[in-house]
Design a protein around this motif. Structure first.
Motif, short mmCIF file in Angstrom:
data_model
loop_
_atom_site.label_atom_id
_atom_site.label_comp_id
_atom_site.label_asym_id
_atom_site.label_seq_id
_atom_site.Cartn_x
_atom_site.Cartn_y
_atom_site.Cartn_z
N ARG A 192 -45.57 52.55 -38.09
CA ARG A 192 -45.37 51.23 -37.78
C ARG A 192 -44.38 50.87 -36.90
NH1 ARG A 192 -47.99 48.80 -42.53
NH2 ARG A 192 -49.90 49.78 -42.61
N THR A 222 -42.42 57.09 -44.60
CA THR A 222 -41.90 55.67 -45.03
C THR A 222 -41.61 55.20 -43.47
OG1 THR A 222 -39.50 56.67 -44.35
CG2 THR A 222 -40.24 56.26 -46.74
N THR A 223 -41.88 53.67 -43.38
CA THR A 223 -41.89 52.92 -42.17
C THR A 223 -40.49 52.64 -42.15
OG1 THR A 223 -42.09 50.85 -43.39
CG2 THR A 223 -44.08 52.29 -42.75
N ASN A 274 -46.21 54.72 -46.30
CA ASN A 274 -47.68 54.73 -45.68
C ASN A 274 -48.19 56.16 -45.27
OD1 ASN A 274 -49.52 53.34 -43.89
ND2 ASN A 274 -48.54 52.98 -42.13
N LEU A 309 -48.39 55.32 -37.84
CA LEU A 309 -48.21 55.91 -39.37
C LEU A 309 -46.48 55.23 -39.76
CD1 LEU A 309 -48.42 57.81 -41.76
CD2 LEU A 309 -47.33 59.59 -40.61
#
Lengths: 225, 409
Positions: B216, B175-176, B182, B214
């Protein structure tokens, strides 16, 4: 110098109680040369032990120069022996790992009133006086019985005591050597005025004394001289 | 005093066979302590190096409050890229700091074929990471490379979960920072073993750039320091405090000792064991030489009584006997130190094959460390035990009335 008043010493309790000395009264003046005679078991060693303050009477009093030894603390008794009393033992009782000179020097190490030089000089003088200056570096095992006992006499005398107590000093020596040791003690008594008490059961050596105290079964059987 | 010491020394060697036995007993006890302690410290060192050069570095720097809050608010306690770069430069200029690197941890899933495996990921700088992974062994393939931005490595246990081998294509899902999903495709370059099973079962290392892509987020989570010597950690910790204050940096630092919990547990356990061994060996030495000292005193009872009869105070006789015990302890302890160091050198030259410690994955070839504090302690224990062994026989000998002891009764 030293006085015993109705002194008794018993060992054990109850039925096993054994009286080594009973009702012994005796006085020794300064400069005397006294023999304590008597058969084995008569109480000679006990008498000398009480006089030296290494044993305590079960009755009576031992007075050294007027002071009752029973009133002294262990440390005071030790100091008294260190400075005023010389002891000679039947078995010589030298420290085997020390040389003749070191044996004589050893008790002097604990004399705070003497400096290092004085101690060494006193030890050498004492050994010279007993005729052993040539064996200073020898250990007891390298000396004859007579030499060892003379080292013991030197050890007793090095601290210039006023009283020397010798418990059968000749018992482990042949007659001739034993006689030589007693005669040496006699000479020292005359030279220095040191008081000597020696225990023996040899009649010939008894005759060398000024005075003889004979013990039998723990009591004074006879006093002569 | 010279004659007093001479007498004590001569008495020590009076019965050479008995003294030799006593010295050997003390030396054996002392050497046993040195060797046992040396082995344990060798294990400590191995575990420490595993922790420092395999996982934590010597010191980690975080945004202040990170440790208390990062599980609750993972995004709040991170260091922005520019600040992190500035901090790295400042840290590199500090004395004793050998290497500095940034890291970012994250969690996610590995997808390979029809398998999904959870992992704990660490984004690292590929060019710096080898220095921080000296105690990590590559079991297959090769390490991270800045020339391969999508190449990752995993622990052996983790690779077995998804049946990966070098060259395997994987998809990493996470998860971002904003909560979205992602994914990124990567290649498994190598499989490593870090010494700690739990670590090997869950860890994936990836280049920091691909991790930032990955999740972000390009903020750093940890800045990790490796020093020239582990002993310099306290000095550098003080320097960091000073640096953070001077530069008004809202950062905090944690030494490896606060991070390596597994290491700390093992060390604590072994230290307790070492204490028990010390007590056991001390007791054996006391019992072993107590009899010898007692015999020596009993044999000399007439001689000791003669000393007292001549006017030597009991305290002086006690000092003589305790000096003899002290000399025996010193000689035995010195022999023990020589013996212990010799055994340590020989054993270390040969090497001891150790199985893997509890919770660890790798056996290792250990040795016996020569630890100055253990040498000093073992020597002191030898001397102390020798003195303690003499206390009762001396007390007993001096309690005896002089006249009775002179009779030899």
């Amino acid at each position: 110098m030293i006085r015993l008043e109705a002194v008794g010493r018993a060992y054990g309790v109850g039925a096993a109680r054994l009286k080594a000395l009973e009702g012994v009264s005796l006085g020794v003046d300064a400069g005397e040369f006294v023999a304590v005679a008597g058969p084995s078991g008569s109480g000679k060693t006990t008498l000398l032990n009480l006089m030296a303050g290494i044993d305590a009477p079960t009755s009576g009093r031992v007075l050294f120069e007027g002071r009752d030894l029973a009133g002294l603390r262990a440390a005071d008794l030790a100091t008294l022996r260190l400075r005023r009393v010389g002891l000679v033992f039947q078995q010589f009782n030298l420290i085997p790992v020390l040389t003749a000179e070191e044996n004589v020097l050893f008790p002097l190490l604990f004399r705070s009133d003497l400096g290092a030089q004085e101690r060494r000089r006193a030890a050498r003088t004492a050994l010279e006086r007993v005729g052993l200056s040539g064996v200073c570096g020898r250990r007891p095992a390298q000396m004859s019985g007579g030499e060892q006992q003379r080292v013991a006499v030197a050890r007793a005398l090095a601290g210039t005591p006023s009283l020397v107590l010798a418990d059968e000093p000749t018992a482990n020596l042949d007659h001739e050597t034993g006689g030589a040791v007693i005669r040496l003690m006699r000479e020292l008594n005359r030279e220095r005025g040191t008081t000597f008490l020696y225990a023996t059961h040899d009649p010939e050596l008894v005759r060398l004394a000024d005075r003889v105290v004979t013990l039998r079964d723990g009591s004074v059987a006879e006093a002569s001289g | 005093m010279k004659l007093f010491l001479l007498l004590a020394l001569r008495n020590v060697f009076r019965n050479r066979v008995r003294t030799s036995v006593a010295l050997l007993a003390i030396a054996a006890g002392c050497a046993a302590l040195i060797v046992n302690g040396g082995v344990i410290y060798n294990i400590f060192r191995e575990l420490r190096e595993d922790a420092v050069r395999g996982r934590h570095g010597h010191i980690q720097v975080y945004r202040r409050g990170y440790h208390e809050n990062h599980f609750r608010e993972p995004g709040r306690h991170l260091i922005p890229r520019e600040e992190a770069s500035r901090v790295v430069s400042l840290l590199r200029s500090l004395p004793h700091v050998a290497h500095v690197t940034k890291r970012r941890e994250f969690v996610g899933m590995i997808s390979r074929a029809d398998r999904y495996v959870a992992f704990v990921g660490i984004g690292v700088e590929p060019e710096e990471d080898p220095e921080f992974s000296r105690h990590v062994t590559l079991r297959a393939g090769s390490g991270l490379s800045s020339a391969d931005p999508h190449g990752v490595i995993t622990g052996l246990g983790l690779s077995q979960k998804f049946d990966g081998t070098p060259g395997s294509l994987l998809t990493l899902l996470t998860t971002t920072d904003t909560g979205g999903l992602n994914a990124v495709d990567v290649t498994l370059r190598g499989v490593f073993e870090g010494g700690l099973k739990e670590y090997d079962d869950w860890t994936l290392k990836a280049p920091l750039a691909v991790v930032e892509d990955l999740i972000r987020d390009d903020r750093a989570e940890q800045i990790v320091l490796l020093l020239d010597e582990t002993e310099n950690v306290p000095v550098v910790m003080s320097a960091l405090d000073e640096l953070f204050r001077r530069e008004s940096l809202d950062l905090e630092a944690k030494p490896w000792t606060e991070l390596a919990l597994f290491h700390n547990q093992v060390v604590s356990l072994f230290r307790r064991e070492l204490d028990v061994i010390k007590v056991i060996i001390g007791t054996i030495v006391i019992l072993g030489i107590g009899n010898t000292v007692g015999m020596s005193i009993v044999e000399r009872r007439v001689e000791l009584a003669t000393m007292r009869a001549l006017g030597v105070l009991p305290g002086a006789v006690r000092r003589l006997l305790l000096t003899e015990a002290l000399l025996t302890g010193i000689l035995g302890g010195a022999l023990g130190v020589i013996l212990g160091v010799a055994i340590a050198l020989v054993v270390t030259a040969i090497g001891i094959p150790f199985p893997s410690p509890p919770g660890a994955t790798r056996p290792f070839l250990g040795g016996v460390d020569i630890v100055p504090s253990i040498l000093v302690f073992s020597f002191a224990l030898s001397v102390g035990a020798s003195l303690a062994a003499a206390v009762f026989p001396v007390w007993k000998a001096l309690r005896r009335p002089i006249a009775e002891a002179l009779r030899g009764a």
